[in-house]
Design a protein around this motif. Sequence first.
Motif, PDB file in Angstrom:
ATOM      1  N   VAL A   1       8.769 -40.280   4.400  1.00 24.69           N
ATOM      2  CA  VAL A   1       7.478 -39.593   4.411  1.00 24.69           C
ATOM      3  C   VAL A   1       7.673 -38.184   3.844  1.00 24.69           C
ATOM      4  O   VAL A   1       8.547 -37.449   4.292  1.00 24.69           O
ATOM      5  N   ALA A   2       6.853 -37.802   2.867  1.00 32.18           N
ATOM      6  CA  ALA A   2       6.902 -36.455   2.295  1.00 32.18           C
ATOM      7  C   ALA A   2       6.365 -35.460   3.317  1.00 32.18           C
ATOM      8  O   ALA A   2       5.343 -35.711   3.964  1.00 32.18           O
ATOM      9  N   ILE A   3       7.053 -34.333   3.438  1.00 28.11           N
ATOM     10  CA  ILE A   3       6.720 -33.316   4.441  1.00 28.11           C
ATOM     11  C   ILE A   3       6.561 -31.977   3.746  1.00 28.11           C
ATOM     12  O   ILE A   3       7.364 -31.613   2.891  1.00 28.11           O
ATOM     13  N   GLU A   4       5.538 -31.229   4.146  1.00 26.42           N
ATOM     14  CA  GLU A   4       5.351 -29.869   3.643  1.00 26.42           C
ATOM     15  C   GLU A   4       5.369 -28.917   4.832  1.00 26.42           C
ATOM     16  O   GLU A   4       4.688 -29.142   5.826  1.00 26.42           O
ATOM     17  N   THR A   5       6.157 -27.863   4.708  1.00 29.95           N
ATOM     18  CA  THR A   5       6.166 -26.784   5.693  1.00 29.95           C
ATOM     19  C   THR A   5       6.070 -25.466   4.928  1.00 29.95           C
ATOM     20  O   THR A   5       6.489 -25.381   3.776  1.00 29.95           O
ATOM     21  N   ARG A   6       5.522 -24.467   5.582  1.00 30.10           N
ATOM     22  CA  ARG A   6       5.437 -23.116   5.002  1.00 30.10           C
ATOM     23  C   ARG A   6       5.657 -22.115   6.127  1.00 30.10           C
ATOM     24  O   ARG A   6       5.016 -22.213   7.180  1.00 30.10           O
ATOM     25  N   ALA A   7       6.504 -21.152   5.883  1.00 33.75           N
ATOM     26  CA  ALA A   7       6.807 -20.143   6.902  1.00 33.75           C
ATOM     27  C   ALA A   7       5.549 -19.418   7.361  1.00 33.75           C
ATOM     28  O   ALA A   7       5.401 -19.095   8.547  1.00 33.75           O
ATOM     29  N   GLU A   8       4.602 -19.181   6.447  1.00 34.22           N
ATOM     30  CA  GLU A   8       3.398 -18.436   6.822  1.00 34.22           C
ATOM     31  C   GLU A   8       2.469 -19.215   7.748  1.00 34.22           C
ATOM     32  O   GLU A   8       1.558 -18.641   8.347  1.00 34.22           O
ATOM     33  N   TRP A   9       2.652 -20.509   7.889  1.00 28.77           N
ATOM     34  CA  TRP A   9       1.840 -21.293   8.817  1.00 28.77           C
ATOM     35  C   TRP A   9       2.254 -21.055  10.271  1.00 28.77           C
ATOM     36  O   TRP A   9       1.472 -21.270  11.185  1.00 28.77           O
ATOM     37  N   ASP A  10       3.490 -20.665  10.490  1.00 26.49           N
ATOM     38  CA  ASP A  10       4.058 -20.569  11.836  1.00 26.49           C
ATOM     39  C   ASP A  10       3.949 -19.146  12.375  1.00 26.49           C
ATOM     40  O   ASP A  10       4.318 -18.181  11.693  1.00 26.49           O
ATOM     41  N   THR A  11       3.437 -19.031  13.605  1.00 25.74           N
ATOM     42  CA  THR A  11       3.378 -17.732  14.273  1.00 25.74           C
ATOM     43  C   THR A  11       3.673 -17.922  15.757  1.00 25.74           C
ATOM     44  O   THR A  11       3.437 -19.005  16.303  1.00 25.74           O
ATOM     45  N   PRO A  12       4.162 -16.881  16.416  1.00 25.74           N
ATOM     46  CA  PRO A  12       4.392 -16.991  17.859  1.00 25.74           C
ATOM     47  C   PRO A  12       3.104 -17.275  18.633  1.00 25.74           C
ATOM     48  O   PRO A  12       3.130 -17.908  19.679  1.00 25.74           O
ATOM     49  N   GLU A  13       1.958 -16.833  18.109  1.00 29.08           N
ATOM     50  CA  GLU A  13       0.690 -17.021  18.808  1.00 29.08           C
ATOM     51  C   GLU A  13       0.145 -18.446  18.672  1.00 29.08           C
ATOM     52  O   GLU A  13      -0.492 -18.956  19.592  1.00 29.08           O
ATOM     53  N   THR A  14       0.352 -19.066  17.518  1.00 27.53           N
ATOM     54  CA  THR A  14      -0.247 -20.377  17.277  1.00 27.53           C
ATOM     55  C   THR A  14       0.750 -21.520  17.275  1.00 27.53           C
ATOM     56  O   THR A  14       0.356 -22.672  17.416  1.00 27.53           O
ATOM     57  N   GLY A  15       2.030 -21.249  17.098  1.00 28.03           N
ATOM     58  CA  GLY A  15       3.042 -22.295  17.096  1.00 28.03           C
ATOM     59  C   GLY A  15       3.545 -22.624  15.706  1.00 28.03           C
ATOM     60  O   GLY A  15       3.472 -21.800  14.793  1.00 28.03           O
ATOM     61  N   ARG A  16       4.026 -23.851  15.542  1.00 28.66           N
ATOM     62  CA  ARG A  16       4.636 -24.298  14.284  1.00 28.66           C
ATOM     63  C   ARG A  16       3.861 -25.484  13.736  1.00 28.66           C
ATOM     64  O   ARG A  16       3.339 -26.301  14.494  1.00 28.66           O
ATOM     65  N   PHE A  17       3.857 -25.597  12.402  1.00 26.47           N
ATOM     66  CA  PHE A  17       3.062 -26.614  11.735  1.00 26.47           C
ATOM     67  C   PHE A  17       3.848 -27.287  10.615  1.00 26.47           C
ATOM     68  O   PHE A  17       4.733 -26.681  10.005  1.00 26.47           O
ATOM     69  N   ALA A  18       3.487 -28.523  10.339  1.00 29.64           N
ATOM     70  CA  ALA A  18       3.981 -29.256   9.173  1.00 29.64           C
ATOM     71  C   ALA A  18       2.845 -30.154   8.710  1.00 29.64           C
ATOM     72  O   ALA A  18       1.969 -30.518   9.503  1.00 29.64           O
ATOM     73  N   ARG A  19       2.868 -30.531   7.445  1.00 30.21           N
ATOM     74  CA  ARG A  19       1.830 -31.412   6.894  1.00 30.21           C
ATOM     75  C   ARG A  19       2.468 -32.664   6.319  1.00 30.21           C
ATOM     76  O   ARG A  19       3.515 -32.608   5.659  1.00 30.21           O
ATOM     77  N   ILE A  20       1.805 -33.773   6.549  1.00 34.33           N
ATOM     78  CA  ILE A  20       2.176 -35.046   5.946  1.00 34.33           C
ATOM     79  C   ILE A  20       0.883 -35.733   5.518  1.00 34.33           C
ATOM     80  O   ILE A  20      -0.211 -35.227   5.793  1.00 34.33           O
ATOM     81  N   HIS A  21       1.002 -36.873   4.862  1.00 35.98           N
ATOM     82  CA  HIS A  21      -0.154 -37.703   4.521  1.00 35.98           C
ATOM     83  C   HIS A  21       0.158 -39.129   4.926  1.00 35.98           C
ATOM     84  O   HIS A  21       1.311 -39.580   4.820  1.00 35.98           O
ATOM     85  N   ASP A  22      -0.861 -39.834   5.397  1.00 35.52           N
ATOM     86  CA  ASP A  22      -0.655 -41.244   5.716  1.00 35.52           C
ATOM     87  C   ASP A  22      -0.605 -42.045   4.408  1.00 35.52           C
ATOM     88  O   ASP A  22      -0.811 -41.475   3.324  1.00 35.52           O
ATOM     89  N   PRO A  23      -0.296 -43.325   4.465  1.00 40.20           N
ATOM     90  CA  PRO A  23      -0.165 -44.115   3.228  1.00 40.20           C
ATOM     91  C   PRO A  23      -1.428 -44.172   2.373  1.00 40.20           C
ATOM     92  O   PRO A  23      -1.352 -44.504   1.194  1.00 40.20           O
ATOM     93  N   GLU A  24      -2.587 -43.825   2.937  1.00 37.51           N
ATOM     94  CA  GLU A  24      -3.818 -43.823   2.148  1.00 37.51           C
ATOM     95  C   GLU A  24      -4.219 -42.413   1.706  1.00 37.51           C
ATOM     96  O   GLU A  24      -5.305 -42.198   1.184  1.00 37.51           O
ATOM     97  N   GLY A  25      -3.309 -41.453   1.906  1.00 37.21           N
ATOM     98  CA  GLY A  25      -3.540 -40.098   1.415  1.00 37.21           C
ATOM     99  C   GLY A  25      -4.304 -39.173   2.338  1.00 37.21           C
ATOM    100  O   GLY A  25      -4.631 -38.050   1.960  1.00 37.21           O
ATOM    101  N   ASN A  26      -4.580 -39.604   3.558  1.00 30.75           N
ATOM    102  CA  ASN A  26      -5.282 -38.741   4.512  1.00 30.75           C
ATOM    103  C   ASN A  26      -4.335 -37.654   5.027  1.00 30.75           C
ATOM    104  O   ASN A  26      -3.218 -37.956   5.448  1.00 30.75           O
TER     105      ASN A  26
END
Length: 127
Positions: free
Chosen positions: A92-117
Motif C-alpha cells: 500500500v502506498a503511504i504518504e506522510t508529511r512532517a507538517e501534518w503532525d503536531t503535539p496538539e493534533t497528533g500524527r497523520f498518514a494518508r493512503i488510498h483504498d484499491p478504488e482510489g478513495n
Amino acid sequence: MPVVGLGGYFFRAQDPEALASWYREMLGVGDGCGTDPQGQASPWFWYPEAGPVVFQPFAATTDYFAADKQAMLNLRVIDLDGLLEQLHAAGVAIETRAEWDTPETGRFARIHDPEGNPIELWEAPAD
C-alpha cells in the motif's frame, strides 16, 4: 433528542465485496471487526473503540485532499508506525508529511483504498 454518534459510513464501490474485504484485512475495519461490550462479535457490525470523532465540512476549494473526491475517511489508530509497516509490506502506498503532525493534533498518514478513495490515518496525541 441529540445525535449520539456516528451510525455508519456508506459509499459506492465498483466491487463492494472486494473493497469490504480489503478494509477488513488491511485496516480491521468493517462488518465482523471488533466486539461489543460483552465480548461478542457480529457479522453485521464493526465495534470501534470509543474516542473522539471530527465531523468537519471543508471548503469546496480545499487542497487538504484530492479535488476530485467529495470526502476523505479519517480513521483513528493506535501505533501508527506499526500499521504503516504492515501496509507497506502489503504494497500500500503511504504518504506522510512532517507538517501534518503536531503535539496538539497528533500524527497523520494518508493512503488510498484499491478504488482510489482517500483515507487519513490519525494517531491522536498522547494524553
